[in-house]
Design a protein around this motif. Structure first.
Motif, mmCIF file in Angstrom:
data_model
loop_
_atom_site.group_PDB
_atom_site.id
_atom_site.type_symbol
_atom_site.label_atom_id
_atom_site.label_comp_id
_atom_site.label_asym_id
_atom_site.label_seq_id
_atom_site.Cartn_x
_atom_site.Cartn_y
_atom_site.Cartn_z
ATOM 1 N N LYS A 32 0.834 -1.207 0.000
ATOM 2 C CA LYS A 32 0.000 0.000 0.000
ATOM 3 C C LYS A 32 0.870 1.259 0.000
ATOM 4 O O LYS A 32 0.572 2.227 -0.699
ATOM 5 C CB LYS A 32 -0.929 0.030 1.214
ATOM 6 N N GLU A 35 2.254 1.885 -3.397
ATOM 7 C CA GLU A 35 1.194 2.472 -4.234
ATOM 8 C C GLU A 35 1.010 3.955 -3.920
ATOM 9 O O GLU A 35 0.841 4.780 -4.820
ATOM 10 C CB GLU A 35 -0.135 1.759 -3.974
ATOM 11 N N GLU A 38 3.749 5.931 -5.482
ATOM 12 C CA GLU A 38 3.526 6.067 -6.922
ATOM 13 C C GLU A 38 2.482 7.132 -7.221
ATOM 14 O O GLU A 38 2.628 7.915 -8.165
ATOM 15 C CB GLU A 38 3.129 4.721 -7.519
#
Length: 80
Positions: A32, A35, A38
């Protein structure tokens, strides 16, 4: 095997299972967080529209909530 040895073996098995569960939770948290990084990097694109930025922010906040929930599962006695 005496009673004390059986109890100790059961305790060690319980600790091993707990450790495995913790490892899985930490791996999920790591995914997570990657992510989220990103999404944060994507938000630096100056060509994004306001709508796109808002969408990225919503996704980021959703992941943040998921990380907090996973952290609570990993350490329920220390997080509220």
């Amino acid at each position: 095997m005496n009673e004390e040895t059986k109890e100790h073996a059961a305790f060690l098995k319980q600790q091993l299972e707990w450790s495995r569960e913790q490892a899985l939770l930490l791996e999920a948290i790591e995914r997570k967080l990657i992510e989220m990084r990103e999404l944060a990097e994507a938000s630096l694109d100056s060509g994004l529209s306001q709508l796109e930025r808002e969408s990225l922010n919503e996704q980021f906040q959703q992941l943040q909530g998921e990380v907090i929930e996973l952290q609570r599962k990993a350490a329920p006695e220390t997080l509220h």
